[in-house]
Scaffold this active site. Structure first.
Site, PDB file in Angstrom:
ATOM      1  CG  ASP A   1      58.875  11.103  38.677  1.00  0.00           C
ATOM      2  OD1 ASP A   1      58.551  12.257  39.294  1.00  0.00           O
ATOM      3  OD2 ASP A   1      59.871  10.920  38.164  1.00  0.00           O
TER       4      ASP A   1
ATOM      5  CG  ASN B   1      55.102  10.628  31.823  1.00  0.00           C
ATOM      6  OD1 ASN B   1      55.611  11.761  31.980  1.00  0.00           O
ATOM      7  ND2 ASN B   1      55.671   9.653  32.525  1.00  0.00           N
TER       8      ASN B   1
ATOM      9  CB  ALA C   1      59.262   8.470  24.679  1.00  0.00           C
ATOM     10  CG  LEU C   2      65.248   8.822  27.301  1.00  0.00           C
ATOM     11  CD1 LEU C   2      65.839   9.890  26.333  1.00  0.00           C
ATOM     12  CD2 LEU C   2      65.741   9.268  28.701  1.00  0.00           C
TER      13      LEU C   2
ATOM     14  CD  GLN D   1      50.174   5.988  36.915  1.00  0.00           C
ATOM     15  OE1 GLN D   1      49.251   6.813  36.949  1.00  0.00           O
ATOM     16  NE2 GLN D   1      50.934   5.981  37.923  1.00  0.00           N
TER      17      GLN D   1
ATOM     18  CG  ASP E   1      57.989  -4.969  19.728  1.00  0.00           C
ATOM     19  OD1 ASP E   1      57.881  -5.834  18.829  1.00  0.00           O
ATOM     20  OD2 ASP E   1      58.636  -5.242  20.540  1.00  0.00           O
TER      21      ASP E   1
ATOM     22  NE  ARG F   1      52.186 -12.811  17.073  1.00  0.00           N
ATOM     23  CZ  ARG F   1      51.212 -13.448  17.246  1.00  0.00           C
ATOM     24  NH1 ARG F   1      50.707 -14.019  18.447  1.00  0.00           N
ATOM     25  NH2 ARG F   1      50.230 -13.357  16.434  1.00  0.00           N
TER      26      ARG F   1
END
Length: 297
Positions: free
Chosen positions: A71, A147, A191-192, A248, A177, A158
């Protein structure tokens, strides 16, 4: 009417010797069919005699691009090719394979179907992000994403203070975060894992998912994808934040910087083999229903 694919480009995972044999088989198969083959120039040294092409030009010169890898490889290829409107077909040499859904063993049979016009075409919405610096100047570079776009603190563990807006209207202040702004395609990725919902790929929607928020009431939010989302880093930031596209491509963010995220001008075009079933992929990859048995009548 089915599209004719006479010139086929190939993009493959880099720095992986495991793709070499699959590439060799794919090139031979396409050449036997009389197709013109253009190979990403990053693999030219391993396949002499095959015409190569710069990655940035591959979409414009081809009718179809076959991606060999996982992917992550398809995400990288998709951002390079999407603007041309050329569809991508994914051959899965990775692990999860939410988007690359053709096994190497099925590659030749799948090409039989596709060149005969038997395939499923799909469009996936993309994002486009632009960074506005604290002084109001916009960075020229645009960052496409398939994505998600993510804003987080650059320092490990932090908390980040930031505000979210939709079309200029204030949504909320956050201490977390970071934040994931995900497409339906990306709803099964970062996200999942952050507690966001799964969005069907046909939805025109985005998921805003806080990463480890410091209040339980800071929950994921679903909005129409035609709205512009703005995430502004607090002016009190101590250190630096980070923007990433699909995990990426990254850019540092400073205090007061703002990331503008909107739907991209181009969708990602995908080709799936006959019988493609999105829910079957979810059942297999997310192991839905495993260990459950129907009640006896």
């Amino acid at each position: 009417m089915a599209q004719q694919f006479e010139t086929v480009g190939i993009l493959a995972k880099k720095h992986d010797d495991g793709v070499r044999q699959t590439l060799k088989n794919l090139i031979a198969d396409l050449q036997t069919r009389g197709k013109q083959v253009l190979l990403d120039e990053g693999h030219a040294s391993a396949h002499e005699g095959v015409q190569t092409c710069a990655r940035a030009d591959l979409g414009e010169r081809c009718d179809l691009v076959v991606v060999v890898g996982g992917d992550g490889t398809l995400l990288d290829a998709g951002r390079a090719v999407a603007a041309s409107g050329t569809p991508l077909l994914g051959v899965n040499l990775g692990r999860l394979g939410f988007m690359v859904d053709v096994l190497p063993a099925d590659m030749s049979a799948t090409l039989d179907d596709i060149f005969a016009g038997d395939y499923i075409a799909e469009s996936r919405l993309m994002l486009c992000a632009q960074i506005e610096r604290a002084d109001g100047a916009f960075q020229d570079e645009l960052f496409p994403a398939i994505n998600e776009c993510v804003i987080r603190n650059q320092a490990f563990a932090r908390v980040l203070d930031f505000d979210t807006y939709m079309n200029g209207a204030f949504i909320s202040h956050h201490r977390a975060d970071g934040m994931v702004v995900a497409t339906p395609t990306g709803s099964t990725a970062y996200a999942l894992s952050g507690g966001g919902p799964v969005l069907h790929p046909a939805l025109n929607a985005l998921a805003l998912v806080p990463i480890c928020p410091h209040t339980l009431s800071d929950r994921p939010l679903i909005v129409d994808a035609d709205h512009e989302i703005e995430i502004r880093v607090a002016g009190t930031l101590d250190g630096a934040a980070l923007f990433t596209s699909d995990g990426q491509v990254s850019q540092p963010l400073g205090a007061g910087d703002c990331v503008h995220i909107r739907r991209g001008a181009h969708d990602l075009k995908l080709i799936h083999p006959p019988g493609y079933d999105y829910f079957n992929i979810l059942r297999n990859k997310l192991q839905w229903g495993r260990g459950q048995q129907l009640a006896s009548s």
